[in-house]
Structure formats: C-alpha cells, structure tokens
Design a protein around this motif. Sequence first.
Motif, PDB file in Angstrom:
ATOM      1  N   GLN A   1       8.632  17.032   7.002  1.00  0.00           N
ATOM      2  CA  GLN A   1       9.775  16.470   6.281  1.00  0.00           C
ATOM      3  C   GLN A   1       9.761  17.005   4.854  1.00  0.00           C
ATOM      4  N   ASP A   2      10.938  17.015   4.229  1.00  0.00           N
ATOM      5  CA  ASP A   2      10.993  17.554   2.872  1.00  0.00           C
ATOM      6  C   ASP A   2      11.204  16.478   1.808  1.00  0.00           C
ATOM      7  N   SER A   3      10.990  15.221   2.191  1.00  0.00           N
ATOM      8  CA  SER A   3      11.104  14.118   1.242  1.00  0.00           C
ATOM      9  C   SER A   3       9.976  13.127   1.510  1.00  0.00           C
ATOM     10  N   ALA A   4       9.363  12.637   0.450  1.00  0.00           N
ATOM     11  CA  ALA A   4       8.263  11.676   0.600  1.00  0.00           C
ATOM     12  C   ALA A   4       8.777  10.277   0.939  1.00  0.00           C
ATOM     13  N   LYS A   5      10.049  10.041   0.670  1.00  0.00           N
ATOM     14  CA  LYS A   5      10.605   8.701   0.835  1.00  0.00           C
ATOM     15  C   LYS A   5      10.423   8.146   2.244  1.00  0.00           C
TER      16      LYS A   5
ATOM     17  N   ASP B   1       2.457   5.928   6.131  1.00  0.00           N
ATOM     18  CA  ASP B   1       1.213   5.881   5.357  1.00  0.00           C
ATOM     19  C   ASP B   1       0.291   7.053   5.665  1.00  0.00           C
ATOM     20  N   HIS B   2       0.087   7.344   6.951  1.00  0.00           N
ATOM     21  CA  HIS B   2      -0.848   8.424   7.293  1.00  0.00           C
ATOM     22  C   HIS B   2      -0.336   9.781   6.806  1.00  0.00           C
ATOM     23  N   GLN B   3       0.987   9.951   6.760  1.00  0.00           N
ATOM     24  CA  GLN B   3       1.554  11.201   6.253  1.00  0.00           C
ATOM     25  C   GLN B   3       1.375  11.297   4.736  1.00  0.00           C
ATOM     26  N   LEU B   4       1.576  10.176   4.044  1.00  0.00           N
ATOM     27  CA  LEU B   4       1.352  10.162   2.598  1.00  0.00           C
ATOM     28  C   LEU B   4      -0.107  10.482   2.297  1.00  0.00           C
ATOM     29  N   ASP B   5      -0.999   9.941   3.121  1.00  0.00           N
ATOM     30  CA  ASP B   5      -2.424  10.232   2.950  1.00  0.00           C
ATOM     31  C   ASP B   5      -2.702  11.722   3.144  1.00  0.00           C
ATOM     32  N   GLN B   6      -2.051  12.330   4.112  1.00  0.00           N
ATOM     33  CA  GLN B   6      -2.221  13.767   4.348  1.00  0.00           C
ATOM     34  C   GLN B   6      -1.737  14.577   3.141  1.00  0.00           C
ATOM     35  N   VAL B   7      -0.615  14.163   2.567  1.00  0.00           N
ATOM     36  CA  VAL B   7      -0.071  14.859   1.397  1.00  0.00           C
ATOM     37  C   VAL B   7      -1.034  14.717   0.215  1.00  0.00           C
ATOM     38  N   LEU B   8      -1.561  13.518   0.012  1.00  0.00           N
ATOM     39  CA  LEU B   8      -2.508  13.301  -1.082  1.00  0.00           C
ATOM     40  C   LEU B   8      -3.786  14.122  -0.880  1.00  0.00           C
ATOM     41  N   THR B   9      -4.229  14.235   0.362  1.00  0.00           N
ATOM     42  CA  THR B   9      -5.397  15.063   0.665  1.00  0.00           C
ATOM     43  C   THR B   9      -5.119  16.518   0.297  1.00  0.00           C
ATOM     44  N   GLU B  10      -3.921  16.987   0.612  1.00  0.00           N
ATOM     45  CA  GLU B  10      -3.546  18.367   0.271  1.00  0.00           C
ATOM     46  C   GLU B  10      -3.489  18.550  -1.246  1.00  0.00           C
TER      47      GLU B  10
ATOM     48  N   MET C   1       0.821  -1.183   0.000  1.00  0.00           N
ATOM     49  CA  MET C   1       0.000   0.000   0.000  1.00  0.00           C
ATOM     50  C   MET C   1       0.871   1.255   0.000  1.00  0.00           C
ATOM     51  N   ARG C   2       1.957   1.218   0.768  1.00  0.00           N
ATOM     52  CA  ARG C   2       2.832   2.371   0.868  1.00  0.00           C
ATOM     53  C   ARG C   2       3.398   2.752  -0.497  1.00  0.00           C
ATOM     54  N   ASN C   3       3.845   1.749  -1.246  1.00  0.00           N
ATOM     55  CA  ASN C   3       4.433   2.036  -2.562  1.00  0.00           C
ATOM     56  C   ASN C   3       3.405   2.658  -3.504  1.00  0.00           C
ATOM     57  N   ALA C   4       2.153   2.194  -3.432  1.00  0.00           N
ATOM     58  CA  ALA C   4       1.104   2.752  -4.280  1.00  0.00           C
ATOM     59  C   ALA C   4       0.842   4.209  -3.895  1.00  0.00           C
ATOM     60  N   MET C   5       0.832   4.492  -2.599  1.00  0.00           N
ATOM     61  CA  MET C   5       0.590   5.861  -2.141  1.00  0.00           C
ATOM     62  C   MET C   5       1.744   6.773  -2.550  1.00  0.00           C
ATOM     63  N   LEU C   6       2.949   6.259  -2.422  1.00  0.00           N
ATOM     64  CA  LEU C   6       4.128   7.035  -2.809  1.00  0.00           C
ATOM     65  C   LEU C   6       4.082   7.342  -4.311  1.00  0.00           C
ATOM     66  N   ALA C   7       3.678   6.357  -5.087  1.00  0.00           N
ATOM     67  CA  ALA C   7       3.556   6.571  -6.535  1.00  0.00           C
ATOM     68  C   ALA C   7       2.505   7.646  -6.826  1.00  0.00           C
ATOM     69  N   LYS C   8       1.399   7.607  -6.097  1.00  0.00           N
ATOM     70  CA  LYS C   8       0.352   8.616  -6.296  1.00  0.00           C
ATOM     71  C   LYS C   8       0.866  10.014  -5.969  1.00  0.00           C
ATOM     72  N   VAL C   9       1.682  10.119  -4.911  1.00  0.00           N
ATOM     73  CA  VAL C   9       2.251  11.421  -4.560  1.00  0.00           C
ATOM     74  C   VAL C   9       3.060  11.962  -5.730  1.00  0.00           C
ATOM     75  N   HIS C  10       3.869  11.115  -6.337  1.00  0.00           N
ATOM     76  CA  HIS C  10       4.715  11.563  -7.444  1.00  0.00           C
ATOM     77  C   HIS C  10       3.890  11.864  -8.705  1.00  0.00           C
ATOM     78  N   ILE C  11       2.845  11.081  -8.922  1.00  0.00           N
ATOM     79  CA  ILE C  11       1.959  11.350 -10.066  1.00  0.00           C
ATOM     80  C   ILE C  11       1.258  12.688  -9.867  1.00  0.00           C
ATOM     81  N   ALA C  12       0.747  12.901  -8.649  1.00  0.00           N
ATOM     82  CA  ALA C  12       0.045  14.157  -8.345  1.00  0.00           C
ATOM     83  C   ALA C  12       0.980  15.349  -8.511  1.00  0.00           C
TER      84      ALA C  12
END
Length: 137
Positions: free
Chosen positions: A33-37, A41-50, A1-12
């Motif tokens: 933090q200044d890197s998505a790496k 998961d909850h932080q990636l979700d917050q970034v995607l929400t933004e 799930m994490r990898n899919a969310m990370l990919a979505k961050v980069h696509i977005a």
Amino acid sequence: MRNAMLAKVHIARKELALDEETYRAILKRITGQDSAKGLRDHQLDQVLTEFRRLGWKPAKAALPAPAARDPQSQMIRGLWIELGKAGQLVDRSEKALRAWIENQVGKSDLRFCDAAQKRQLIEQLKRWSARVGIDVG
C-alpha cells in the motif's frame, strides 16, 4: 497502540528526511500500500523495522522527573495521602497533587516551591485535615 505506531512512522519519515515519493515507495515495497493510514498493526511494525534498518533510531522515552525528597515535600505528600485515605480526595495521584499545588501557589511541582510556599501548603493541608477530622498531630 495503532495511533502510537502511526505517529512513529511519521516521526521516522521526518527524521530520515524521506521525500514523499521515497516514503510512498517504501510503504508500497513493504506493505503493498502507498499510505500508512490503512495499514494494520503488523504492517506498521514492518515499516518501522524497515526504517530502523535504514538508520532511524527511535528516541528513548523520557523518564519522569525525580520527586522532591526534602522533609517539607515528604510532609506535604504524607498529608495528601492521609486526606486520600480518609476519602477526601477524588484523585490521590501525584498528578492531582501537582494540580492542587499549582492552584495554591502557582508552581507546577514541589521541586519549584521555596520553603515559604511549602510551609503555606503544609498549613493549608493541616487546616483541611482538621476540618474533616483527621488528627495530624
């Protein structure tokens, strides 16, 4: 799930056309933090929400192509299923059937086979069934 969310961050990021500085500033503001790496998961979700708030619209998942429903295709699937029930197949899935079809007639799906190729597949499946003792009538 994490990898899919990370990919979505980069696509977005790409679809929003965010430059490096803006992207990192958003990450820093949302997660500290200044890197998505290294984000959880909850932080990636917050970034995607933004990113959604900023106008990003995730693409809808593509639906699988409809299966061929003509009588020949149904017969091919039926024979395939019977071979599977008899324990003659390692993988009874539609994906495995498509791989077998491609190996036999060079087409990736029954939808792309003409009537002659489907007849060829049916005959091959019937011969296979007869070899292993399955009565297909």
